[in-house]
Design a protein around this motif. Sequence first.
Motif, PDB file in Angstrom:
ATOM      1  N   SER A  40       0.813  -1.221   0.000  1.00 53.31           N
ATOM      2  CA  SER A  40       0.000   0.000   0.000  1.00 53.31           C
ATOM      3  C   SER A  40       0.841   1.263   0.000  1.00 53.31           C
ATOM      4  O   SER A  40       0.320   2.350   0.159  1.00 53.31           O
ATOM      5  CB  SER A  40      -0.915  -0.006   1.235  1.00 53.31           C
ATOM      6  OG  SER A  40      -0.145  -0.063   2.411  1.00 53.31           O
ATOM      7  N   THR A  89       3.112   4.399  -1.365  1.00 52.96           N
ATOM      8  CA  THR A  89       2.946   5.298  -2.497  1.00 52.96           C
ATOM      9  C   THR A  89       4.143   5.193  -3.418  1.00 52.96           C
ATOM     10  O   THR A  89       5.274   5.203  -2.973  1.00 52.96           O
ATOM     11  CB  THR A  89       2.795   6.744  -1.999  1.00 52.96           C
ATOM     12  OG1 THR A  89       1.633   6.803  -1.185  1.00 52.96           O
ATOM     13  CG2 THR A  89       2.641   7.712  -3.162  1.00 52.96           C
ATOM     14  N   LYS A 118      -5.126  10.119  -9.806  1.00 50.30           N
ATOM     15  CA  LYS A 118      -4.511   9.138  -8.907  1.00 50.30           C
ATOM     16  C   LYS A 118      -4.807   7.751  -9.450  1.00 50.30           C
ATOM     17  O   LYS A 118      -5.948   7.422  -9.751  1.00 50.30           O
ATOM     18  CB  LYS A 118      -5.079   9.277  -7.490  1.00 50.30           C
ATOM     19  CG  LYS A 118      -4.446   8.304  -6.494  1.00 50.30           C
ATOM     20  CD  LYS A 118      -4.981   8.505  -5.084  1.00 50.30           C
ATOM     21  CE  LYS A 118      -6.382   7.940  -4.926  1.00 50.30           C
ATOM     22  NZ  LYS A 118      -6.855   7.956  -3.512  1.00 50.30           N
ATOM     23  N   GLU A 172      -0.150   4.681  -6.698  1.00 53.20           N
ATOM     24  CA  GLU A 172      -0.089   4.187  -5.322  1.00 53.20           C
ATOM     25  C   GLU A 172      -0.159   2.670  -5.301  1.00 53.20           C
ATOM     26  O   GLU A 172      -1.025   2.059  -5.934  1.00 53.20           O
ATOM     27  CB  GLU A 172      -1.244   4.760  -4.489  1.00 53.20           C
ATOM     28  CG  GLU A 172      -1.176   6.262  -4.295  1.00 53.20           C
ATOM     29  CD  GLU A 172      -2.291   6.778  -3.401  1.00 53.20           C
ATOM     30  OE1 GLU A 172      -3.127   5.961  -2.956  1.00 53.20           O
ATOM     31  OE2 GLU A 172      -2.319   7.994  -3.152  1.00 53.20           O
ATOM     32  N   TYR A 205      -4.525   3.794  -8.630  1.00 59.15           N
ATOM     33  CA  TYR A 205      -4.375   3.005  -7.402  1.00 59.15           C
ATOM     34  C   TYR A 205      -5.034   1.625  -7.510  1.00 59.15           C
ATOM     35  O   TYR A 205      -5.691   1.308  -8.482  1.00 59.15           O
ATOM     36  CB  TYR A 205      -4.981   3.783  -6.235  1.00 59.15           C
ATOM     37  CG  TYR A 205      -6.475   4.049  -6.364  1.00 59.15           C
ATOM     38  CD1 TYR A 205      -7.405   3.273  -5.670  1.00 59.15           C
ATOM     39  CD2 TYR A 205      -6.955   5.060  -7.202  1.00 59.15           C
ATOM     40  CE1 TYR A 205      -8.773   3.512  -5.809  1.00 59.15           C
ATOM     41  CE2 TYR A 205      -8.308   5.305  -7.338  1.00 59.15           C
ATOM     42  CZ  TYR A 205      -9.216   4.520  -6.633  1.00 59.15           C
ATOM     43  OH  TYR A 205     -10.563   4.748  -6.778  1.00 59.15           O
ATOM     44  N   ASP A 206      -4.838   0.822  -6.465  1.00 60.66           N
ATOM     45  CA  ASP A 206      -5.405  -0.526  -6.349  1.00 60.66           C
ATOM     46  C   ASP A 206      -5.129  -1.416  -7.564  1.00 60.66           C
ATOM     47  O   ASP A 206      -6.055  -1.991  -8.147  1.00 60.66           O
ATOM     48  CB  ASP A 206      -6.920  -0.445  -6.100  1.00 60.66           C
ATOM     49  CG  ASP A 206      -7.251  -0.162  -4.644  1.00 60.66           C
ATOM     50  OD1 ASP A 206      -6.304  -0.075  -3.842  1.00 60.66           O
ATOM     51  OD2 ASP A 206      -8.430  -0.026  -4.315  1.00 60.66           O
TER      52      ASP A 206
END
Length: 212
Positions: free
Chosen positions: A30, A32, A138, A72, A140-141
């Motif tokens: 997790s 960044t 952003k 991220e 992410y995931d």
Amino acid sequence: MARHTVTTAAAAFAVTSALLLTACGGGDDSTTDDIKGADQGSSSSPSASASAASDAKRPAIKLPKSFRAGFEGWTNSDPDLQTALNDGKERLRASYAAIIESDPEADYLAFYSGRAAMSTGSAWVKGYKGLTIIGEVKVYDPEITYLGKTKTRATLFYCVDESKGYSKDLKSGETAGTPKGESPKVQYRTSLGKESSGVWKTETVETEAGGC
């Protein structure tokens, strides 16, 4: 800023890969992992682990300071999947750079794209004719896994939050965000194939607003 295109091939892929992945359920780490080129407008190159994975010279992709893409959790304990993550990341950055440079046939986009993904990517870039993109997104995931036993194909799902990203008319200077009633959080569903050079090219792409 969303102008997303879904192809039949990508949709068919998504049905298959949905059985293998949880949709944007989180990566292995997790922390960044922001791309410095995206934040500061300088060129960006893949990590050392990605560079060591092949002899291929990957193109340096530049994004201006007016547009940022933060990543991220883009890490994986498997070195080859980490390379695939890095190349999948650069393919998205290449798409953004091609929009900003108004170049739907950009060499750097082609470098990270198979035939179907290049067709989809070019169409997406052409959808921004007369426009550029500003602000920040952003990413992410990420969820990545091998597809098959040969470990030369993989599926990669990830989410993009475009709530702070905007399109800008090059003539009038007018800006526009995500259309009213549409979610600014978009799920990308992609498949990748490993070339003999070690580069993981994106083969198919599907996007779904609100999929995250």
